[in-house]
Write an enzyme that holds these catalytic residues in place. Sequence first.
Site, PDB file in Angstrom:
ATOM      1  N   TYR A 159       0.905  -1.750  -0.094  1.00  0.00           N
ATOM      2  CA  TYR A 159      -0.050   0.226  -0.086  1.00  0.00           C
ATOM      3  C   TYR A 159       0.801   0.952  -0.238  1.00  0.00           C
ATOM      4  CZ  TYR A 159      -5.063  -0.877   0.569  1.00  0.00           C
ATOM      5  OH  TYR A 159      -6.301  -1.152   0.664  1.00  0.00           O
ATOM      6  N   LYS A 229       4.719 -14.469   5.317  1.00  0.00           N
ATOM      7  CA  LYS A 229       5.531 -15.304   4.550  1.00  0.00           C
ATOM      8  C   LYS A 229       7.171 -14.990   5.011  1.00  0.00           C
ATOM      9  CE  LYS A 229       5.912 -17.786   0.526  1.00  0.00           C
ATOM     10  NZ  LYS A 229       5.564 -19.239   1.059  1.00  0.00           N
ATOM     11  N   ASP A 286       0.892 -18.893   3.283  1.00  0.00           N
ATOM     12  CA  ASP A 286       0.220 -19.308   2.039  1.00  0.00           C
ATOM     13  C   ASP A 286      -0.110 -20.870   2.869  1.00  0.00           C
ATOM     14  OD1 ASP A 286       2.738 -20.259   2.749  1.00  0.00           O
ATOM     15  OD2 ASP A 286       3.432 -21.282   1.505  1.00  0.00           O
ATOM     16  N   ASP A 310      -5.518  -8.915   2.053  1.00  0.00           N
ATOM     17  CA  ASP A 310      -6.238  -8.610   0.624  1.00  0.00           C
ATOM     18  C   ASP A 310      -6.614  -9.883   0.503  1.00  0.00           C
ATOM     19  OD1 ASP A 310      -7.426  -7.323  -1.282  1.00  0.00           O
ATOM     20  OD2 ASP A 310      -5.405  -6.780  -2.004  1.00  0.00           O
TER      21      ASP A 310
END
Length: 423
Positions: A159, A229, A286, A310
Amino acid sequence: MSYEHIEPPESGSKITLADEETGELDVPNDPIIPIIHGDGIGKEVGPAAQKVLTAAAEATGRDVNWMRVYAGETAREMYDENLPDETVEAIREHRVAIKGPLTTPVGAGFRSLNVALRQTLDLYANVRPTYYLDGAPSPMKDPEAMNMVTFRENTEDVYAGIEWEAGTDDVEEVRDFVEQEMGFDETMHDGPIGIGIKPISEKGSKRLVREAIDYAIENDRDKVTLVHKGNIMKFTEGQFGEWGMEVAEEEYPDEEVFAAPDSLWEQEGEVDIPEDAVMVDERLADAMLQWMQLRPDEYDVLAMPNLNGDYLSDAAGAQIGGLGIAPGANFGHGRVLAEPVHGSSPKNAGENKANPTALILSGRLMFEHIGWEDTGTLVRDAVEKTISEGDVTYDIERHREDARKLSTDEYAEAVVENIRELA
Ligand code: NAD
């Protein structure tokens, strides 16, 4: 403050800050609440949701004094600009507001109005509760198992929008700097290239995780999962996880918050959690997308950097019935701007058919945040009763054989009737 086009309501009091440090609000029984109806279907779902929320407040002995403020297409017609200063100032001054969707015109250099509003007002946490409403269409075998709240960082990561376009002098300057000055000389392919960088800060990560943990404590939730992640992006995503764990370990007593810093590599059930404590654990993004479908009942509150948030919040929304019913809100320090997940859906605009549920339930979230839990619960129960009895808009009706298709207005009227019946 005097306004050019905004007409303040004739009565009502301002919501103010009760405690500078905690951001706690002082909420009168007759607050003035700014509302942006929005573009496209916002012109229909905005007034419909306003009617429902007014009825729920009245039924619980309260009085919302709405103040229409303008952004997007409506603002362009009135002010010749998309986001007038007085709109931002009115929302800033009144602290609690609600908005429908705004169209982001496609074209270079046009920033999303939604992103601009969140950043200007420093609304750093995007919060989306995802729970199943009886009668909502779901692709899952057991949709009731989903009852999660996602906290998505709202101001940085992707963002922050730091990117350089292929073929420009700027991108070549960045490439040279990264290769020559920073020593990554074998990392990038030759030829045209686009480059983006993502900042993830201690301040941004910690205040987001703090907000999620506070929410879990206040709402009797068992667990906050930090989703990142960090195995690949160690110094941004991984660092988010480390800073988040620091908040859990250092800022709360053990009996209130139990940090599980090794949870990334451990199996569920291996850790002993003190009774009544909120557990803070970690999952890779994931894997989390997988667990959300396979074991939704094991997860509760998720705290994430922007991009993971998101993906994960949309995926969670799809499991319980999709965009027409997925609510949200943006929280800042002592402020909230409620807004649905969906956009302005231009193809359905002007037809009085869009589903106002997402905006109505965003209002529920706003009511709960200002301490009107009974009003919020009444909104939810009335919506669920309406949908489960088969009074629904087109997006839900097409997935059911036993339901009646109502217009936006008719549906809002049905929810209002149920509010009066349940109150
Ligand atoms: P969208 O959410 O507007 O619509 C996608 C599809 O979802 C629609 O075609 C429709 O089938 C369905 N849908 C969405 N809301 C619905 C509702 N209330 N009732 C029934 N069905 C509904 O997404 P989009 O088409 O990608 O974006 C349209 C515009 O909205 C773009 O300009 C985009 O930038 C903007 N947008 C704004 C926001 C926001 O204001 N926060 C969020 C997303 C997109």
